[in-house]
Design an enzyme around this catalytic site. Structure first.
Site, PDB file in Angstrom:
ATOM      1  N   ASP A  67       3.731 -17.330  22.366  1.00 18.92           N
ATOM      2  CA  ASP A  67       4.349 -17.327  23.798  1.00 18.92           C
ATOM      3  C   ASP A  67       3.136 -16.731  24.641  1.00 18.92           C
ATOM      4  O   ASP A  67       2.088 -16.241  23.905  1.00 18.92           O
ATOM      5  CB  ASP A  67       5.558 -16.723  23.891  1.00 18.92           C
ATOM      6  CG  ASP A  67       5.801 -15.248  23.080  1.00 18.92           C
ATOM      7  OD1 ASP A  67       4.598 -14.829  22.517  1.00 18.92           O
ATOM      8  OD2 ASP A  67       6.790 -14.789  22.852  1.00 18.92           O
ATOM      9  N   ASN A 136      17.390  -7.636  21.692  1.00 19.44           N
ATOM     10  CA  ASN A 136      18.571  -8.613  22.236  1.00 19.44           C
ATOM     11  C   ASN A 136      18.644  -9.619  21.220  1.00 19.44           C
ATOM     12  O   ASN A 136      19.337 -10.782  21.618  1.00 19.44           O
ATOM     13  CB  ASN A 136      18.477  -9.004  23.517  1.00 19.44           C
ATOM     14  CG  ASN A 136      17.067  -9.723  23.791  1.00 19.44           C
ATOM     15  OD1 ASN A 136      16.342  -9.952  22.887  1.00 19.44           O
ATOM     16  ND2 ASN A 136      16.711 -10.184  25.121  1.00 19.44           N
ATOM     17  N   HIS A 138      16.321 -12.084  20.551  1.00 20.81           N
ATOM     18  CA  HIS A 138      15.474 -13.330  21.050  1.00 20.81           C
ATOM     19  C   HIS A 138      14.356 -13.294  19.882  1.00 20.81           C
ATOM     20  O   HIS A 138      13.849 -12.365  18.938  1.00 20.81           O
ATOM     21  CB  HIS A 138      14.792 -13.078  22.344  1.00 20.81           C
ATOM     22  CG  HIS A 138      13.735 -11.998  22.367  1.00 20.81           C
ATOM     23  ND1 HIS A 138      13.121 -11.506  23.725  1.00 20.81           N
ATOM     24  CD2 HIS A 138      12.862 -11.532  21.569  1.00 20.81           C
ATOM     25  CE1 HIS A 138      12.253 -10.628  23.407  1.00 20.81           C
ATOM     26  NE2 HIS A 138      12.034 -10.594  21.968  1.00 20.81           N
ATOM     27  N   GLU A 143      15.290 -15.989  24.781  1.00 22.29           N
ATOM     28  CA  GLU A 143      16.374 -15.318  25.203  1.00 22.29           C
ATOM     29  C   GLU A 143      17.645 -15.588  24.772  1.00 22.29           C
ATOM     30  O   GLU A 143      18.065 -16.836  24.658  1.00 22.29           O
ATOM     31  CB  GLU A 143      16.240 -14.656  26.673  1.00 22.29           C
ATOM     32  CG  GLU A 143      14.842 -14.315  27.011  1.00 22.29           C
ATOM     33  CD  GLU A 143      14.511 -12.685  26.865  1.00 22.29           C
ATOM     34  OE1 GLU A 143      15.093 -12.531  25.689  1.00 22.29           O
ATOM     35  OE2 GLU A 143      13.695 -12.026  27.592  1.00 22.29           O
TER      36      GLU A 143
HETATM   37  P1  PGA Z   1       8.301  -5.692  19.193  1.00 23.30           P
HETATM   38  O1  PGA Z   1       8.679  -7.124  19.877  1.00 23.30           O
HETATM   39  O2  PGA Z   1       7.403  -6.293  18.068  1.00 23.30           O
HETATM   40  O3  PGA Z   1       7.173  -5.307  20.298  1.00 23.30           O
HETATM   41  O4  PGA Z   1       9.439  -4.857  18.855  1.00 23.30           O
HETATM   42  C1  PGA Z   1       9.406  -8.057  19.069  1.00 23.30           C
HETATM   43  C2  PGA Z   1       9.891  -9.135  19.935  1.00 23.30           C
HETATM   44  O5  PGA Z   1      10.318  -8.724  21.186  1.00 23.30           O
HETATM   45  O6  PGA Z   1       9.923 -10.303  19.469  1.00 23.30           O
END
Ligand code: PGA
Length: 256
Positions: A67, A136, A138, A143
């Site tokens: 992404d 959350n 995702h 999302e």
């Molecule tokens: P993080 O994010 O590795 O910074 O915890 C993971 C994500 O949001 O997929």
């Protein structure tokens, strides 16, 4: 689906790096799906070490990132292109032209997303996809509520994700982009193999939902339950809300 629970972040990072390195040694032109965020940093550090100390060769490797934020210039220090260059690509011998990150500044986003999908296919598909998980649930920027068969597209980021990521933007949520281009859940599910990593108690609820909850677009990571070859690697804190007990090593590492 294999779930393994390691002692700490260092151990999950080393196991993930070892699994990726095993693939690279077997397949010189492997197609790697890569992730950004805090979670994969230890894995990248270990891959860089393997390159420098053990000669792990990335010269034939092709990469596709999950992404990118919409609207950040590629050289912005919080763009995912910049993150990947700094934390991995500039430190190994991958050819820059073989590294792909979705274009968050394309004039025609729909066309650019379709071209990204087409390029993954043209390269033979993702051999392995590395994933983190959001608080959350995702995966990438899919999302909650994302279609489980979605493909690369532009998504609106939730308030929760923007709050979580504000730490990278001087803790100022107004600086966090509102949109991102992301591979879809369907795109991710097409990968030959998937590794999902999580560490820390702030991921424990999402991990419990993803592993032991129902398959639901409410928790996008739960879609992985139906993937043919997924390894989820957690530290003890991230695994602390799982009800079942899980081994400390994947079957592939066991001497039988
Ligand atoms: P993080 O994010 O590795 O910074 O915890 C993971 C994500 O949001 O997929």
């Amino acid at each position: 689906m294999e779930v393994v629970v390691k002692e700490n972040y260092d151990e999950i990072s080393k196991l993930a790096a070892q699994m990726i390195a095993d693939l690279i040694r077997k397949k010189k032109n492997a197609v790697l799906g890569l992730a950004t965020g805090s979670t994969p940093l230890g894995t990248y550090k270990e891959l860089v070490r393997m390159h420098k100390e053990e000669g792990l060769d990335f010269s034939g490797i092709i990469t596709f990132n999950l992404d990118e934020y919409v609207g950040l210039p590629p050289l912005h220090p919080e763009s995912y292109r910049y993150f990947m260059n700094t934390n991995l690509f500039d430190q190994i011998n991958v050819k820059k032209e073989n590294t792909n990150v979705p274009d968050g500044n394309a004039e025609d986003q729909d066309l650019s997303c379709q071209e990204y999908e087409d390029k993954i296919k043209k390269m033979g598909g993702l051999d392995i996809q590395l994933l983190g998980i959001g608080g959350n649930g995702h995966i990438a920027f899919n999302e909650p509520g994302s279609s489980l068969s979605s493909r690369t597209r532009t998504k609106t980021l939730t308030e929760k994700t923007r709050q979580d990521n504000a730490r990278f933007f001087n803790n100022d949520i107004t600086l966090v982009p509102k949109y991102a281009v992301t591979m879809g859940i369907g795109t991710i599910m097409d990968a030959g193999e998937i590794i999902l990593l999580a560490n820390g108690t702030n991921k424990a609820d999402a991990v419990a939902q993803a592993v032991e909850g129902p398959v639901s677009s409410h928790c996008p990571a739960s879609a992985l339950q139906s993937h043919k070859m997924v390894t989820m690697i957690f530290d003890k804190e991230a695994a602390s809300k799982l009800k079942d007990h899980y081994p400390t090593d994947p079957v592939r590492n066991k001497k039988v």
